[in-house]
Scaffold this motif. Structure first.
Motif, short mmCIF file in Angstrom:
data_model
loop_
_atom_site.label_atom_id
_atom_site.label_comp_id
_atom_site.label_asym_id
_atom_site.label_seq_id
_atom_site.Cartn_x
_atom_site.Cartn_y
_atom_site.Cartn_z
N ALA A 8 6.63 2.46 15.87
CA ALA A 8 5.23 3.07 15.50
C ALA A 8 5.27 4.68 15.73
CB ALA A 8 3.97 2.27 16.02
N ARG A 9 5.96 4.93 16.85
CA ARG A 9 5.87 6.45 17.11
C ARG A 9 6.72 7.05 16.13
NH1 ARG A 9 5.39 4.74 22.61
NH2 ARG A 9 7.82 4.22 22.98
N GLU A 10 8.10 6.48 15.70
CA GLU A 10 8.88 7.25 14.87
C GLU A 10 8.25 7.07 13.30
OE1 GLU A 10 13.51 6.61 13.14
OE2 GLU A 10 12.67 5.18 14.32
N MET A 11 7.44 6.13 12.96
CA MET A 11 6.90 6.23 11.67
C MET A 11 5.72 7.27 11.79
SD MET A 11 6.53 2.04 10.95
CE MET A 11 5.58 2.30 9.66
N THR A 12 5.27 7.53 12.48
CA THR A 12 4.22 8.71 12.91
C THR A 12 4.76 9.97 12.83
OG1 THR A 12 2.76 7.01 14.05
CG2 THR A 12 2.19 9.39 13.98
N GLU A 13 5.96 10.10 13.61
CA GLU A 13 6.51 11.49 13.92
C GLU A 13 7.20 12.14 12.50
OE1 GLU A 13 8.81 10.87 17.18
OE2 GLU A 13 7.28 10.74 18.48
N ARG A 14 7.77 10.89 11.81
CA ARG A 14 8.68 11.35 10.69
C ARG A 14 7.67 11.53 9.34
NH1 ARG A 14 14.00 7.56 9.79
NH2 ARG A 14 13.77 9.09 8.13
N LEU A 59 7.90 7.42 3.47
CA LEU A 59 7.97 9.05 3.59
C LEU A 59 7.69 9.50 2.11
CD1 LEU A 59 11.22 9.22 5.89
CD2 LEU A 59 8.72 9.43 6.41
N GLY A 60 7.39 8.79 1.06
CA GLY A 60 7.40 9.08 -0.40
C GLY A 60 6.24 9.50 -0.81
N SER A 61 5.11 9.69 0.25
CA SER A 61 3.74 10.26 -0.19
C SER A 61 3.47 11.19 0.97
CB SER A 61 2.80 9.29 -0.47
OG SER A 61 2.63 8.59 0.82
N ALA A 114 0.95 -1.22 -0.03
CA ALA A 114 -0.02 -0.02 0.07
C ALA A 114 0.66 1.17 -0.04
CB ALA A 114 -1.00 0.01 1.27
N TYR A 115 1.86 1.23 0.99
CA TYR A 115 2.59 2.45 0.93
C TYR A 115 3.60 2.69 -0.37
CZ TYR A 115 6.02 0.18 4.23
OH TYR A 115 6.89 -0.54 4.64
N HIS A 116 4.00 1.60 -0.68
CA HIS A 116 4.81 1.65 -2.13
C HIS A 116 3.98 2.41 -3.27
CE1 HIS A 116 9.00 -0.05 -1.45
NE2 HIS A 116 8.43 -0.43 -0.35
N LEU A 117 2.73 1.73 -3.31
CA LEU A 117 1.74 2.27 -4.05
C LEU A 117 1.53 3.65 -3.91
CD1 LEU A 117 -0.42 1.94 -6.27
CD2 LEU A 117 -2.11 1.03 -4.41
N ALA A 118 1.54 4.18 -2.86
CA ALA A 118 1.29 5.57 -2.67
C ALA A 118 2.65 6.37 -3.04
CB ALA A 118 0.91 5.90 -1.04
N ALA A 119 3.60 5.84 -2.95
CA ALA A 119 5.03 6.54 -3.20
C ALA A 119 5.20 6.68 -4.68
CB ALA A 119 6.33 5.88 -2.57
N ARG A 120 4.89 5.53 -5.33
CA ARG A 120 5.02 5.52 -6.64
C ARG A 120 3.98 6.06 -7.58
NH1 ARG A 120 8.25 -0.34 -7.66
NH2 ARG A 120 9.12 -0.20 -5.49
N HIS A 121 2.55 5.90 -7.18
CA HIS A 121 1.68 6.51 -7.88
C HIS A 121 0.73 7.52 -6.80
CE1 HIS A 121 2.15 3.56 -11.15
NE2 HIS A 121 2.67 2.91 -10.07
N PRO A 122 1.54 8.56 -6.42
CA PRO A 122 0.50 9.37 -5.33
C PRO A 122 -0.79 9.84 -6.07
CG PRO A 122 2.34 10.59 -6.37
CD PRO A 122 2.53 9.01 -7.04
N GLY A 123 -1.00 9.97 -7.12
CA GLY A 123 -2.49 10.53 -7.70
C GLY A 123 -3.52 9.32 -7.40
N ARG A 124 -3.14 8.15 -7.27
CA ARG A 124 -4.11 7.01 -7.22
C ARG A 124 -4.39 6.60 -5.74
NH1 ARG A 124 -4.17 4.40 -12.23
NH2 ARG A 124 -6.44 3.80 -11.63
N ASP A 139 14.92 -1.96 4.14
CA ASP A 139 14.76 -0.64 4.56
C ASP A 139 13.91 0.10 3.58
OD1 ASP A 139 14.73 2.14 4.92
OD2 ASP A 139 16.53 1.99 6.13
N HIS A 140 12.50 0.54 4.02
CA HIS A 140 11.34 0.76 3.25
C HIS A 140 11.03 2.29 3.66
CE1 HIS A 140 10.59 -3.02 1.30
NE2 HIS A 140 10.97 -3.52 2.37
N TRP A 141 11.94 3.05 4.29
CA TRP A 141 11.79 4.26 4.95
C TRP A 141 11.53 5.47 3.76
CZ3 TRP A 141 10.07 6.27 9.15
CH2 TRP A 141 10.44 5.56 10.54
N ALA A 142 12.28 5.05 2.53
CA ALA A 142 11.84 6.01 1.45
C ALA A 142 10.32 5.89 0.87
CB ALA A 142 13.19 5.78 0.32
N ALA A 143 9.91 4.47 0.75
CA ALA A 143 8.50 4.45 0.36
C ALA A 143 7.53 5.07 1.44
CB ALA A 143 8.37 3.02 -0.02
#
Length: 268
Positions: free
Chosen positions: A224-230, A202-204, A107-117, A196-200
């Protein structure tokens, strides 16, 4: 027998069948739901019932699972391409996308690669970093029987693993029963989520919700807190559950998802 609450349909991708459940109604806001390993689209039936009729939950059996055919690879690129093809097939410019475990990563790779979708993102207990090395942590499934003459015989062969796959067993035309996936494919898919999937993540910048279990073996409260804060525009809900939130706390998940969806701007 398929439940009358949804319709099962499929599309062909270069001759490969991708099966999906459409919980409808067609007038509902679309929500694409992506399952994790050892599962399939039916995992979201209870959530769809809680969200309907305002929300139209569309839940594919992702490649190699359930009623969908095996695929040549189990990379993020492949999973994301399937999701985009399904949205195109349904004529949906965008949707809220929810995913559990491996489905959350898709799901979050989809959002990073195709943000309009992706109108909004819901990650159910998927970490942005998996540092495991060596054999897959789910390689135990390689020892499972693949099929048996009866459902009972296959369940007996699965032993302690029966609760994991028992709900999804498939009957074949000759009356025998099989696993809803090929174990080698599941292991290949599991190995492909490492890294490491941080880039994806944070990519949307669409609104996002992270739901995690307090005792999850994959997403710690600290991560979970770090993922939310960043990540901007991201909310976090911690439930009294482990990793398998859809079965461990379905009511808590439904409440968290409903509350998040209510914050999104209305789409006519």
């Amino acid at each position: 027998m398929e439940s009358p609450r949804y319709v099962r349909a499929e599309l062909l991708l270069s001759g490969r069948r991708l099966s999906y459940l459409d919980f409808g109604p067609a007038t509902g806001n679309p929500l694409l739901a992506l399952h994790g390993h050892f599962s399939e689209g039916r995992e979201f039936a209870a959530l769809a019932a809680e969200l309907g009729p305002e929300w139209r939950v569309i839940a594919p059996d992702q490649r190699g699972n359930g009623a969908s055919d095996r695929a040549p690879d189990y990379s993020r690129e492949g999973y994301v391409a399937d999701a985009v093809a399904l949205l195109d097939h349904l004529g949906l410019p965008s949707a809220v996308v929810l995913g559990h475990s491996m489905g959350g990563k898709n799901a979050y790779h989809l959002a990073a690669r195709h943000p309009g979708r992706v109108r909004a993102l819901i990650n159910v207990d998927d970490p942005v970093v998996i540092t495991d090395t060596g054999p897959s942590g789910i390689s135990f499934c390689l020892d499972w029987p693949r099929q048996a003459p009866t459902r009972e015989a296959l369940l007996d062969g699965l032993g302690e693993a029966a609760p994991i796959a028992g709900n999804w067993l498939r009957q074949q035309p000759d009356g025998s029963w099989r696993l809803p996936f090929v174990p080698e494919d599941v292991v290949a898919s599991d190995l492909a989520v490492r890294g490491d999937h941080w880039a994806a993540w944070l990519g949307s910048d669409c609104p996002a919700l992270l739901v995690h279990g307090r005792t999850s073996f994959l997403v710690s409260p600290e991560l979970a807190r770090e993922m939310t804060e960043r990540r901007p525009c991201t909310r976090r809900v911690e439930l009294d559950a482990g990793h398998f939130i859809l079965t461990e706390d379905p009511d808590g998940l439904a409440a968290a998802v409903r509350e998040f969806l209510a914050t999104l701007p209305h789409v006519p």
